[in-house]
Design a protein around this motif. Structure first.
Motif, PDB file in Angstrom:
ATOM      1  N   PRO A   1      92.911  95.352 109.421  1.00  0.00           N
ATOM      2  CA  PRO A   1      92.475  95.188 110.500  1.00  0.00           C
ATOM      3  C   PRO A   1      91.468  94.861 111.493  1.00  0.00           C
ATOM      4  O   PRO A   1      90.807  95.565 112.054  1.00  0.00           O
ATOM      5  CB  PRO A   1      93.721  97.171 110.916  1.00  0.00           C
ATOM      6  CG  PRO A   1      93.188  97.522 110.203  1.00  0.00           C
ATOM      7  CD  PRO A   1      92.974  96.965 108.425  1.00  0.00           C
ATOM      8  N   THR A   2      90.346  95.643 110.068  1.00  0.00           N
ATOM      9  CA  THR A   2      88.843  94.878 110.560  1.00  0.00           C
ATOM     10  C   THR A   2      88.379  94.019 111.173  1.00  0.00           C
ATOM     11  O   THR A   2      87.471  93.390 111.196  1.00  0.00           O
ATOM     12  CB  THR A   2      88.221  95.268 109.207  1.00  0.00           C
ATOM     13  OG1 THR A   2      88.760  94.776 108.091  1.00  0.00           O
ATOM     14  CG2 THR A   2      88.012  97.198 109.011  1.00  0.00           C
ATOM     15  N   LEU A   3      88.949  92.727 111.267  1.00  0.00           N
ATOM     16  CA  LEU A   3      89.116  91.401 111.949  1.00  0.00           C
ATOM     17  C   LEU A   3      88.173  90.593 111.162  1.00  0.00           C
ATOM     18  O   LEU A   3      87.258  90.040 111.692  1.00  0.00           O
ATOM     19  CB  LEU A   3      89.517  91.968 112.664  1.00  0.00           C
ATOM     20  CG  LEU A   3      90.417  91.964 113.742  1.00  0.00           C
ATOM     21  CD1 LEU A   3      89.867  92.895 115.510  1.00  0.00           C
ATOM     22  CD2 LEU A   3      91.211  91.945 113.370  1.00  0.00           C
ATOM     23  N   GLN A   4      88.030  91.008 109.874  1.00  0.00           N
ATOM     24  CA  GLN A   4      86.666  90.452 109.538  1.00  0.00           C
ATOM     25  C   GLN A   4      87.065  88.693 108.907  1.00  0.00           C
ATOM     26  O   GLN A   4      88.095  88.175 108.582  1.00  0.00           O
ATOM     27  CB  GLN A   4      86.729  91.128 108.066  1.00  0.00           C
ATOM     28  CG  GLN A   4      85.686  90.117 106.682  1.00  0.00           C
ATOM     29  CD  GLN A   4      86.118  90.828 105.426  1.00  0.00           C
ATOM     30  OE1 GLN A   4      86.629  90.530 104.881  1.00  0.00           O
ATOM     31  NE2 GLN A   4      84.801  91.184 105.159  1.00  0.00           N
ATOM     32  N   VAL A   5      86.142  87.936 109.104  1.00  0.00           N
ATOM     33  CA  VAL A   5      86.572  86.618 109.360  1.00  0.00           C
ATOM     34  C   VAL A   5      86.193  85.713 107.956  1.00  0.00           C
ATOM     35  O   VAL A   5      85.488  85.458 107.335  1.00  0.00           O
ATOM     36  CB  VAL A   5      85.883  85.238 109.875  1.00  0.00           C
ATOM     37  CG1 VAL A   5      86.506  84.067 110.790  1.00  0.00           C
ATOM     38  CG2 VAL A   5      86.247  86.162 111.827  1.00  0.00           C
ATOM     39  N   VAL A   6      86.919  85.124 107.072  1.00  0.00           N
ATOM     40  CA  VAL A   6      87.008  84.371 106.308  1.00  0.00           C
ATOM     41  C   VAL A   6      86.254  82.564 106.409  1.00  0.00           C
ATOM     42  O   VAL A   6      87.578  81.617 107.290  1.00  0.00           O
ATOM     43  CB  VAL A   6      87.767  84.395 105.496  1.00  0.00           C
ATOM     44  CG1 VAL A   6      87.650  83.313 103.670  1.00  0.00           C
ATOM     45  CG2 VAL A   6      87.731  85.933 104.377  1.00  0.00           C
ATOM     46  N   ASP A   7      85.402  82.392 105.815  1.00  0.00           N
ATOM     47  CA  ASP A   7      84.791  80.656 106.108  1.00  0.00           C
ATOM     48  C   ASP A   7      85.403  80.244 105.782  1.00  0.00           C
ATOM     49  O   ASP A   7      85.178  79.508 105.010  1.00  0.00           O
ATOM     50  CB  ASP A   7      83.596  80.222 105.761  1.00  0.00           C
ATOM     51  CG  ASP A   7      82.784  78.881 106.594  1.00  0.00           C
ATOM     52  OD1 ASP A   7      83.598  78.168 106.792  1.00  0.00           O
ATOM     53  OD2 ASP A   7      81.654  79.371 106.771  1.00  0.00           O
ATOM     54  N   ILE A   8      87.151  78.827 106.420  1.00  0.00           N
ATOM     55  CA  ILE A   8      87.414  78.156 105.189  1.00  0.00           C
ATOM     56  C   ILE A   8      87.480  76.642 104.989  1.00  0.00           C
ATOM     57  O   ILE A   8      87.113  76.851 103.511  1.00  0.00           O
ATOM     58  CB  ILE A   8      89.455  77.724 106.686  1.00  0.00           C
ATOM     59  CG1 ILE A   8      89.671  79.052 107.155  1.00  0.00           C
ATOM     60  CG2 ILE A   8      89.779  76.954 105.652  1.00  0.00           C
ATOM     61  CD1 ILE A   8      90.510  78.723 108.739  1.00  0.00           C
ATOM     62  N   ALA A   9      86.297  76.423 105.717  1.00  0.00           N
ATOM     63  CA  ALA A   9      85.697  75.032 105.709  1.00  0.00           C
ATOM     64  C   ALA A   9      84.703  75.256 103.782  1.00  0.00           C
ATOM     65  O   ALA A   9      85.249  74.559 102.943  1.00  0.00           O
ATOM     66  CB  ALA A   9      84.831  74.428 105.951  1.00  0.00           C
ATOM     67  N   SER A  10      84.389  76.424 104.374  1.00  0.00           N
ATOM     68  CA  SER A  10      83.200  76.909 102.808  1.00  0.00           C
ATOM     69  C   SER A  10      83.875  76.655 101.957  1.00  0.00           C
ATOM     70  O   SER A  10      83.663  76.494 100.754  1.00  0.00           O
ATOM     71  CB  SER A  10      82.445  77.804 103.160  1.00  0.00           C
ATOM     72  OG  SER A  10      81.819  77.384 104.712  1.00  0.00           O
ATOM     73  N   VAL A  11      84.805  78.007 102.437  1.00  0.00           N
ATOM     74  CA  VAL A  11      85.475  78.626 100.713  1.00  0.00           C
ATOM     75  C   VAL A  11      86.396  76.886 100.172  1.00  0.00           C
ATOM     76  O   VAL A  11      86.200  76.934  98.620  1.00  0.00           O
ATOM     77  CB  VAL A  11      86.963  79.460 100.912  1.00  0.00           C
ATOM     78  CG1 VAL A  11      87.480  80.485 100.175  1.00  0.00           C
ATOM     79  CG2 VAL A  11      85.487  80.924 101.482  1.00  0.00           C
ATOM     80  N   ALA A  12      87.071  76.393 101.237  1.00  0.00           N
ATOM     81  CA  ALA A  12      87.794  75.414 100.572  1.00  0.00           C
ATOM     82  C   ALA A  12      86.251  74.375  99.754  1.00  0.00           C
ATOM     83  O   ALA A  12      86.963  73.833  98.657  1.00  0.00           O
ATOM     84  CB  ALA A  12      88.306  74.520 101.629  1.00  0.00           C
ATOM     85  N   GLU A  13      85.469  73.255 100.004  1.00  0.00           N
ATOM     86  CA  GLU A  13      84.891  73.590  99.922  1.00  0.00           C
ATOM     87  C   GLU A  13      84.539  73.506  97.758  1.00  0.00           C
ATOM     88  O   GLU A  13      84.336  72.563  96.795  1.00  0.00           O
ATOM     89  CB  GLU A  13      83.269  73.244 100.660  1.00  0.00           C
ATOM     90  CG  GLU A  13      82.574  71.753  99.775  1.00  0.00           C
ATOM     91  CD  GLU A  13      81.280  72.051 100.850  1.00  0.00           C
ATOM     92  OE1 GLU A  13      80.865  72.046 102.000  1.00  0.00           O
ATOM     93  OE2 GLU A  13      80.348  72.103 100.309  1.00  0.00           O
TER      94      GLU A  13
END
Ligand code: PLP
Length: 393
Positions: free
Chosen positions: A159-171
């Motif tokens: 519930p802490t609404l931390q955002v993961v950087d999809i494009a960077s992790v995917a790279e």
């Protein structure tokens, strides 16, 4: 239709299969089986079924196919498989592609049931799982190895609404040949661009914004045609986690209004986050759509808007959080999210009760934290309700 249609149009029309009666509202094909004209037809269909040929509802059903086609078109994925719940989708997406000896990297801040699948189920079957801080790109880089099969994360954590950087992790993942699996519930299909940003597999709990009216459990796995038909479908159809035709109908009707609901919810969440900034009773207001969020630049790049959920860290711990919840009159205390109704949860004593105190504190789940899934009610009614309840703390 040859023109490219916008998402709000796609969500209403894509995937429609009309019977000979020309019904306006999608038909519910409440049938487990299908009749073949001849024994030869049955034999042929078991060898290969065409797009309008079905065998058994655990394998596929016309109403379920309409939902799969509509959500795939909306998400920009090649194909989709609908499941009985969001957890059937998460576990199916991962279990169908993994085997003993494989390595998975996952963010640590996960929905409790997702954590159970990764930590208990997969590890028990010999899959090695490394957990990382999802917001720390160097941790992902260090953890993803040449032999990593998949990475898994919730694009916005609960519930802490931390955002993961999809494009960077995917790279990082793609550089090592790993498949990127994103649980995208908090981003919602309305604000998501996960496929374009590099997600190979996107998973939704349809229970949340897709139904959005608290009626049915459901889920969906989206990905390439090859992955959905050759990896996911055989696994799901033989292990039993398929969506029922009635649920698919509820979800189809949900998709028709999802765009309106999610936009209204997001606009309410934005207004509430703004009204509560700097409130004396609050340690922190966490909303990805507000400039005060630690990853606001990433949110702007990755999503159009901050979504429908915000969390408040109320000063005074559990007693203060409970006093706040008990003073709320418009919102309801429950643990679902994405609903038309505003729903409030105290994660430390409910959804995340199972975790140890150390685990909770490492995830930032304090005793004063209240998660608010914002509904479609009148903005002023919601802001007044929350401010009045805070005054009672
Ligand atoms: C609710 C939820 C799930 C599970 O969905 P169900 O439909 O309840 O099985 C999985 N992941 C996230 C992030 C969720 O919020």
């Amino acid at each position: 239709m040859t023109r490219e249609l916008k998402p709000s149009t796609v969500a209403v029309h894509a995937g429609t299969r009309r019977s000979q009666y020309g019904e306006v509202s999608e038909a519910i094909y409440l049938t487990q089986g299908f009749v073949y004209d001849t024994a030869e037809d049955a034999e042929a269909r078991f060898i290969e079924s065409g797009p309008d040929e079905f065998i058994y509802a655990r394998y596929g059903n016309p109403t379920v196919a309409m939902f799969e086609e509509r959500i795939a078109a909306l998400e920009g994925a090649e194909d989709a498989f609908a499941t009985a719940s969001g957890m059937a989708a998460v576990s199916g997406a991962l279990t169908s592609m993994l085997k003993a000896g494989d390595h998975v990297v996952s963010s640590r801040a996960l929905f409790g049931s997702c954590l159970y699948v990764l930590e208990d189920v997969l590890m028990r079957f010999g899959v090695e799982v490394t957990f990382v801080d999802g917001a720390d790109l160097s941790a992902w880089k260090e953890a993803i190895r040449d032999d990593t099969t998949a990475v898994f994360f919730e694009s916005i954590s609960n519930p802490t609404l931390q955002v993961v950087d999809i494009a960077s992790v995917a790279e990082l993942a793609h550089a090592k040949g790993a498949t990127v699996v994103v649980d995208n519930v908090f981003s919602t299909p309305v604000w998501s661009d996960a496929v374009k940003q590099g997600a190979d597999v996107v998973v939704y709990s349809a229970t949340k914004h897709i139904d959005g009216q608290g009626r049915a459990l459901g889920g969906v796995i989206l990905g390439s045609r090859d992955y959905i038909r050759k990896t996911v479908e055989p696994y799901m159809k033989h292990t039993g986690g398929s969506m029922s035709p009635f649920t698919a109908w509820v979800m189809l009707k949900g998709l028709e209004t999802m765009n309106l609901r999610v936009r209204a919810q997001t606009s309410n969440a934005t207004a509430i986050a703004k009204a509560l900034q700097g409130h004396e009773k609050l340690q922190q207001v966490i909303y990805p759509g507000h400039a005060s969020h630690a990853q606001h630049d990433l949110v702007k790049r990755q999503m159009e808007q901050g979504g429908t959920v915000l969390s408040l860290d109320i000063r005074g711990g559990k007693p203060a959080a409970f006093r706040f919840l008990n003073a709320i009159e418009v919102g309801i205390i429950s643990n679902n999210l994405g609903d038309a109704k505003t729903i409030m949860t105290h994660p430390a004593t409910t959804t995340h009760q199972r975790l140890s105190e150390e685990q909770r504190s490492s995830l930032g789940i304090t005793d004063g934290l209240v998660r608010i899934s914002v509904g479609i009610e009148d903005t002023e009614d919601l802001v007044t309700d929350i401010l009045t309840a805070l005054a009672a703390v």
